[in-house]
Design an enzyme around this catalytic site. Structure first.
Site, PDB file in Angstrom:
ATOM      1  N   ASP A  19       0.812  -1.215   0.000  1.00 22.54           N
ATOM      2  CA  ASP A  19       0.000   0.000   0.000  1.00 22.54           C
ATOM      3  C   ASP A  19       0.844   1.263   0.000  1.00 22.54           C
ATOM      4  O   ASP A  19       0.602   2.190  -0.779  1.00 22.54           O
ATOM      5  CB  ASP A  19      -0.956   0.006   1.200  1.00 22.54           C
ATOM      6  CG  ASP A  19      -2.116  -0.966   1.014  1.00 22.54           C
ATOM      7  OD1 ASP A  19      -2.183  -1.613  -0.045  1.00 22.54           O
ATOM      8  OD2 ASP A  19      -2.945  -1.080   1.923  1.00 22.54           O
ATOM      9  N   ARG A 101       0.933   6.582  17.147  1.00 23.34           N
ATOM     10  CA  ARG A 101       0.763   7.580  16.096  1.00 23.34           C
ATOM     11  C   ARG A 101       1.430   8.922  16.392  1.00 23.34           C
ATOM     12  O   ARG A 101       2.024   9.518  15.502  1.00 23.34           O
ATOM     13  CB  ARG A 101      -0.724   7.781  15.782  1.00 23.34           C
ATOM     14  CG  ARG A 101      -1.436   6.533  15.252  1.00 23.34           C
ATOM     15  CD  ARG A 101      -0.554   5.673  14.402  1.00 23.34           C
ATOM     16  NE  ARG A 101      -1.254   4.576  13.736  1.00 23.34           N
ATOM     17  CZ  ARG A 101      -0.671   3.459  13.359  1.00 23.34           C
ATOM     18  NH1 ARG A 101       0.620   3.275  13.618  1.00 23.34           N
ATOM     19  NH2 ARG A 101      -1.347   2.523  12.727  1.00 23.34           N
ATOM     20  N   ASP A 130      -6.843   6.597  12.526  1.00 22.75           N
ATOM     21  CA  ASP A 130      -5.444   6.967  12.346  1.00 22.75           C
ATOM     22  C   ASP A 130      -5.253   8.245  11.545  1.00 22.75           C
ATOM     23  O   ASP A 130      -4.330   9.014  11.802  1.00 22.75           O
ATOM     24  CB  ASP A 130      -4.673   5.814  11.698  1.00 22.75           C
ATOM     25  CG  ASP A 130      -4.279   4.748  12.706  1.00 22.75           C
ATOM     26  OD1 ASP A 130      -4.311   5.040  13.919  1.00 22.75           O
ATOM     27  OD2 ASP A 130      -3.940   3.630  12.291  1.00 22.75           O
ATOM     28  N   SER A 184      -6.731  -6.936   8.237  1.00 17.69           N
ATOM     29  CA  SER A 184      -5.663  -5.934   8.267  1.00 17.69           C
ATOM     30  C   SER A 184      -4.960  -5.981   9.617  1.00 17.69           C
ATOM     31  O   SER A 184      -5.607  -6.122  10.652  1.00 17.69           O
ATOM     32  CB  SER A 184      -6.263  -4.542   8.036  1.00 17.69           C
ATOM     33  OG  SER A 184      -5.289  -3.543   8.219  1.00 17.69           O
TER      34      SER A 184
END
Length: 411
Positions: A19, A101, A130, A184
């Site tokens: 990705d 993050r 996110d 995922s």
């Protein structure tokens, strides 16, 4: 593909996977800009040098490739401060993805300043949390930064179009990526999370293949593992008497948790963007650490301080979940939490057994536990039980007044 322009150089959060490799090439084509890649080692357990090779293959200059080992900084400056608060979102989630993050965002901004980039880019989708966490971090640290979020911009209509783009641009596609992934995965030293596809129906049991960090509690040994965790100022500093660095200690707890089937969580949570989602999380070391930290607090933290801290915890956890790590309110709460941890030191003994973390002992030189006050034996005048009568009567005064009024009405 027409170029959008106006971006000279962008720092991309780059994993080296399919990705983000597609995003890298899409950035070059769409914006005609120079791309700088940043790959963070947060203890996800993958070899990161292939990310460098992949970036080079896609035309990125060696000087524009940044790979950093952030494991110690991640645990020391993000995970441990969060665990001082005993932070859990919606009562159960230990915030493993959320807490990673802000560090990634911080490093992207630092690199952007270093290389003179005018934009940053992440690979988060437009449906998840996110995107919010990354972008709130970017804006807090560099208010004028330009942000590129490809999943909100590009026109690809599905996985097959993405794969076609990859093949057309000589981006290597592993055979297992030709079909849809069954779910995922996001991972770091604190946890792994799995979402989507086979996990989307919350009524259906997650297949065992989803679990990557822990063995099944049912398959764990029929044998108790006993450990001791030492604390200083609210942070774990030793395991079984041996001093360890933050990342090394968490890694060791992860191994112990994995082998004893500890830390699995199947959760339906409320995303900040407004939808409910089902996720399967594994936080083996963090689950042990939370139990141990609460245990050492139980003998070293004053009742009023501890109860006040517990009242603020859900708000603190929500701030981290929603991406407000760099907000003034989170920093204010952190100052209060850190103040509460000044005397949280000592050692906790635990038994690990088939998915269970059992506290069996705690001791501290700063303990507030006074045996002379709680003993059922002769306490030699340390506590006069007759004093309790006045204490109870004073606390009952308003209740007796209310009761008298209510009884009068009935009469």
């Amino acid at each position: 593909m027409a170029q959008k322009g106006k971006i000279k150089k962008v720092v991309l959060a780059y994993s080296g996977g399919l990705d983000t490799s597609i995003i890298l090439k899409w950035l070059q084509e769409t914006y005609g800009c120079e791309v700088v890649t940043f790959t963070a080692d947060l203890g996800q357990g993958e070899e990161l040098e292939p990310a460098r090779a992949k970036a080079l293959l896609l035309g990125i200059k060696e000087s524009n490739i940044f790979i950093e080992d952030l494991r110690e900084e991640f645990v020391r400056d993000y995970v441990f401060p969060m665990f001082r608060a005993n932070a859990v979102y919606e009562g159960v989630y230990l915030l493993g993805t959320s807490i990673a993050r802000p560090l990634i965002a911080k490093k992207q901004i630092e690199i952007a300043r270093k290389v003179g980039a005018d934009a940053v880019c992440h690979g988060a989708t437009g449906k998840g949390n996110d995107q919010v966490r990354f972008e709130l971090g970017y804006y807090a640290l560099e208010p004028g930064i330009k942000i590129i979020a490809p999943w909100r911009e590009w026109t690809f209509k599905g996985r097959e179009e993405l794969l076609k783009f990859a093949r057309d641009h000589q981006i290597p596609v592993a055979k297992d990526k030709e079909g849809d992934s069954p779910f995922s995965v996001d991972a770091n030293l604190l946890h792994s999370s799995s979402e989507g596809k086979v996990l989307e129906d919350p009524a259906v049991k997650a297949p065992e293949l989803v679990y990557q960090r822990t063995i099944s509690p049912m398959a764990a040994p029929d044998k108790v593992t006993t450990i001791k965790i030492g604390f200083e100022k609210g942070d774990a500093v030793s395991l079984n008497g041996k001093k360890l660095s933050p990342a090394t200690l968490l890694k060791a707890l992860n191994d112990l948790g994995r082998d004893n089937g500890i830390g699995r969580l199947d959760l339906v949570e409320n995303r900040f963007v407004g939808m409910k989602s089902r996720g399967v999380y594994e936080t083996p070391g963090g689950t042990i650490l939370l139990a141990a930290h609460r245990a050492i607090e139980s003998i070293t933290l004053d009742r009023g301080a501890g109860h006040l801290k517990d009242e603020f915890m859900p708000r603190y956890a929500e701030l981290i979940y929603n991406g407000f790590w760099f907000s003034p309110e989170r920093e204010m709460l952190q100052a209060m939490i850190d103040k509460s941890q000044e005397h949280v030191e000592g050692e906790v003994s635990l038994k690990l057994y088939k998915g269970n973390t059992i506290v069996v002992g705690r001791k501290s030189a700063k303990s507030l536990y006074a045996p002379t006050l709680v003993t059922f034996e002769d306490d030699k005048g340390a506590y006069d039980q007759k004093d309790a009568a006045g204490f109870i009567k004073l606390n009952a005064l308003r209740l007796r007044t209310l009761g008298a009024r209510n009884n009068k009405k009935k009469g």
